[in-house]
Design a protein around this motif. Structure first.
Motif, short mmCIF file in Angstrom:
data_model
loop_
_atom_site.label_atom_id
_atom_site.label_comp_id
_atom_site.label_asym_id
_atom_site.label_seq_id
_atom_site.Cartn_x
_atom_site.Cartn_y
_atom_site.Cartn_z
N SER A 1 -31.07 71.84 24.52
CA SER A 1 -29.81 71.75 25.26
C SER A 1 -28.98 70.55 24.80
N SER A 2 -29.65 69.44 24.43
CA SER A 2 -28.94 68.26 23.94
C SER A 2 -28.29 68.54 22.59
N ILE A 3 -29.02 69.21 21.70
CA ILE A 3 -28.47 69.55 20.39
C ILE A 3 -27.31 70.53 20.54
N ALA A 4 -27.47 71.53 21.43
CA ALA A 4 -26.39 72.49 21.66
C ALA A 4 -25.13 71.80 22.18
N THR A 5 -25.31 70.81 23.06
CA THR A 5 -24.17 70.05 23.58
C THR A 5 -23.46 69.31 22.45
N ALA A 6 -24.23 68.67 21.59
CA ALA A 6 -23.65 67.92 20.47
C ALA A 6 -22.93 68.85 19.49
N VAL A 7 -23.54 69.99 19.19
CA VAL A 7 -22.92 70.95 18.26
C VAL A 7 -21.62 71.48 18.84
N PHE A 8 -21.65 71.82 20.12
CA PHE A 8 -20.44 72.33 20.77
C PHE A 8 -19.34 71.26 20.75
N TRP A 9 -19.71 70.03 21.02
CA TRP A 9 -18.74 68.94 21.01
C TRP A 9 -18.16 68.74 19.61
N GLY A 10 -19.00 68.85 18.61
CA GLY A 10 -18.54 68.60 17.25
C GLY A 10 -17.72 69.72 16.64
N TRP B 1 -14.39 74.04 27.46
CA TRP B 1 -15.44 73.44 28.30
C TRP B 1 -16.57 74.42 28.63
N LEU B 2 -16.40 75.68 28.20
CA LEU B 2 -17.37 76.70 28.58
C LEU B 2 -18.80 76.36 28.14
N GLY B 3 -18.94 75.82 26.90
CA GLY B 3 -20.26 75.52 26.38
C GLY B 3 -21.02 74.52 27.24
N TYR B 4 -20.31 73.52 27.77
CA TYR B 4 -20.96 72.49 28.58
C TYR B 4 -21.47 73.06 29.90
N VAL B 5 -20.81 74.10 30.42
CA VAL B 5 -21.26 74.74 31.66
C VAL B 5 -22.65 75.35 31.49
N ILE B 6 -22.97 75.69 30.24
CA ILE B 6 -24.29 76.25 29.93
C ILE B 6 -25.29 75.15 29.56
N THR B 7 -24.90 74.26 28.63
CA THR B 7 -25.87 73.31 28.06
C THR B 7 -26.27 72.20 29.02
N ILE B 8 -25.32 71.65 29.78
CA ILE B 8 -25.66 70.54 30.68
C ILE B 8 -26.57 71.01 31.82
N PRO B 9 -26.26 72.12 32.51
CA PRO B 9 -27.23 72.61 33.53
C PRO B 9 -28.60 72.93 32.95
#
Length: 606
Positions: free
Chosen positions: A480-489, A496-504
């Motif tokens: 989930s941390s890697i997915a958050t970083a990839v989405f951000w990059g 913001w949709l990706g963060y709704v999945i990765t952070i929870p």
């Protein structure tokens, strides 16, 4: 014992004889000082070792060291003890001296101008929170395993030899690049003090690429002077450091007070010109400004009372540093519009811009003092890292020698500072800072991961079911941390949709670890609070900040990691395997190592 055709008594005797020869010869430079292991005694032995590479790699991959092995046997390979003469007072000033340098005096202006604007203060807050989380993780390890190896030793104990080696290579890169960046910044502020541009003191080599063609001889001389001081005495270095750091703190207070007297709130009108992305991009680079505190952890071996002195030294120095950074960032952006900040010497030129030309000399002198102490503490820390790595024979054991008279690792100090001087001579600061941040964030993430393993997994205590749950939770936290970083990059700033999945998902994985897996070990002396939340948050933030670093830096990082792997499979693997087998470091139990000595069953655990 797992082994091949020549791993019997001859190997053990040969390795032990090699160790005795090395100990007896001190600082000599024979083959046995660099490759004393049985695998390198003949071409036939080496070819046989290469054939056994898969088996040896499996052994080293599964091997986790013992606390007591790191504290006693590994440490004894340096011939002489390092002198235990540091207190919490020394460590606080080492921490301040290690951290407040090129980052705040150079990169603040660069990142405010290019990315964050006045919101650079928030970039420092984000980096500071990430650094403080890492400080807590480092502190628990440093208190319980007070050896010179720092994060290398901690990872050997919890994640095994191979992961420790990959981290070790990046630790070496971190220190060499960090020292080189500070040495080049030293030239910039020295030029300001002399009313010159930095390139006036550099040699422009037009035949070299632009990023590597501004040759800096002054940085080489500075590294040489620091080397002499670091070799002579750790306590002497400490005294020089805290006298210089006290002067440095006075200069910082002058910058804040005098700068705020010239503040213009209109300069804050456009507070965050590039929004959240600008803040986090700057934060990833400004993490460079917090690098150095891990050098304090390497001094645990020379600390009189690690259980008391290390927490005070690490947490105290980081708290002071974070507050100073935020106040200095606010001051700079209130003095001059962020678009007019000078990239080479922002604070000095800012005072000149507001009509206090004389103040730039005070600032430049203070910056030079700060960078000198950063180089000194870095030199002390990096030599101790390399010493402990060499004790395991992953690097040539010649580097592990501790001088009997000075109580310092002379060989490692000279080699590391020579490498620092070479890199600083050629390479520009922006390249150094980005590459450095990748290595550091990667290492800090691994230390936080190792802390989770330390708390939740102990051989013989953790059940098979709980081990599977632990692995699943850690994989989910990392994923989930890697997915958050990839989405951000890669995603648009407004998405913001990706963060709704990765952070929870990260939250649920951490909560599952808290509720479903009992802790198998309580800290003996000092423990990180809020486990698993705090180390899990450290993993998330460190990986997230990696998503803000440019592609070219990742390519350089991948190239360095590739070089490390080639070295490891050709030399480091076989040397450390032979050494471990000759000394009987870790005994095999059910294919894994029951390595946790003195494990204290948790009040929460089974």
């Amino acid at each position: 014992m797992v082994g091949g055709n020549f791993h019997g008594g001859h190997q053990e005797g040969g390795d032990q004889e090699g160790m005795r020869r090395r100990r007896g010869c001190g600082c000599s430079c024979t083959k046995n000082d660099f490759l004393p292991e049985e695998s390198f005694q003949s071409i036939g032995n080496y070819l046989q070792a290469l054939k056994e590479t898969p088996m040896r790699f499996k052994d080293r991959l599964l091997t986790r060291s013992l606390d007591s092995t790191e504290l006693h046997e590994i440490k004894s390979r340096s011939d002489h003890e390092m002198k235990k003469n540091l207190t919490w007072w020394d460590l606080i000033w080492f921490g301040i001296g290690a951290v407040i340098g090129a980052g705040i005096f150079v990169l603040t202006g660069l990142e405010a101008k290019e990315h964050a604007g006045p919101a650079v203060v928030l970039s420092y807050v984000v980096s500071g929170v990430s650094a403080m989380l890492s400080v807590f993780c480092y502190t628990e390890f440093a208190v319980e395993i007070p050896v010179a190896g720092g994060s290398f030793a901690y990872l050997r104990v919890e994640l095994g030899d191979f992961m420790a080696f990959i981290a070790a290579g990046n630790i070496i890169l971190e220190y060499v690049i960090g020292g080189a960046a500070v040495a080049r910044s030293w030239t910039s502020y020295f030029a300001t003090l002399c009313n010159h541009k930095p390139d006036d003191f550099r040699i422009i080599a037009h035949s070299l690429p632009e990023d590597y063609g501004h040759l800096d001889p002054i940085s080489v001389f500075v590294c040489a002077a620091i080397c002499v001081l670091a070799v002579l005495s750790t306590k002497g270095s400490s005294r020089f450091n805290y006298v210089a750091s006290i002067i440095h703190v006075v200069v910082i207070l002058f910058i804040i007070v005098a700068g705020l007297a010239k503040a213009d709130t209109k300069n804050y009108a456009d507070f965050s010109p590039n929004g959240a992305r600008g803040i986090f991009v700057a934060s990833a680079v400004l993490f460079f400004a917090y690098i150095g505190f891990d050098a304090v952890a390497t001094m645990a071996e020379e600390t009189r009372n690690p259980a008391r002195d290390i927490p005070i030294g690490l947490v105290g120095s980081m708290s002071i540093t974070t507050i100073a950074y935020c106040l200095m960032a606010v001051t700079l952006c209130l003095m001059v519009p962020y678009k007019k900040i000078d990239e080479d010497a922002p604070f000095s030129v800012a005072f000149e811009t507001v009509g206090w030309g004389w103040a730039k000399y005070v600032v430049a002198a203070g910056a030079l003092k700060g960078m000198t102490t950063v180089l000194l503490v870095s030199a002390v820390g990096q030599a101790r890292y390399l010493t402990h790595i060499a004790r395991t024979h992953m690097m040539p054991p010649w580097l592990a020698h501790v001088n009997e008279r000075t109580g310092t690792p002379v060989n490692a100090t000279i080699v590391m500072l020579a490498a620092t001087a070479i890199v600083g001579f050629f390479t520009k600061l922006d390249i150094l800072s980005n590459l450095l941040s990748i290595s550091t964030l990667f290492i800090f993430m691994l230390v936080a991961l190792a802390l989770l393993v330390r708390r939740y997994y102990v051989s013989g205590i953790t059940t098979q079911e709980n081990r599977v749950k632990l692995i699943m939770c850690i994989v989910a936290i990392l994923g989930s941390s890697i997915a958050t970083a990839v989405f951000w990059g890669t995603a648009d700033e407004d998405s913001w949709l990706g963060y709704v999945i990765t952070i929870p998902l990260w939250f649920c994985a951490t909560l599952a670890l808290k509720l479903l897996v009992p802790q198998a070990r309580d800290p003996k002396l000092w423990g990180v609070p809020l486990v698993p939340w705090l180390p899990s948050a450290s993993i998330l933030i460190n990986i997230f900040l990696l998503g803000s670093i440019d592609k070219k830096s990742f390519i350089r990082f991948a190239a360095w990691t590739g070089f490390l792997l080639v070295y490891y499979f050709l030399f480091g693997l076989h040397a450390s395997y032979d050494t471990a087998k000759a000394s009987g470091e870790n005994k095999v139990e059910d294919g894994l190592k029951n390595v946790e000595e003195g494990a204290v069953p948790s009040r929460n655990g089974s």
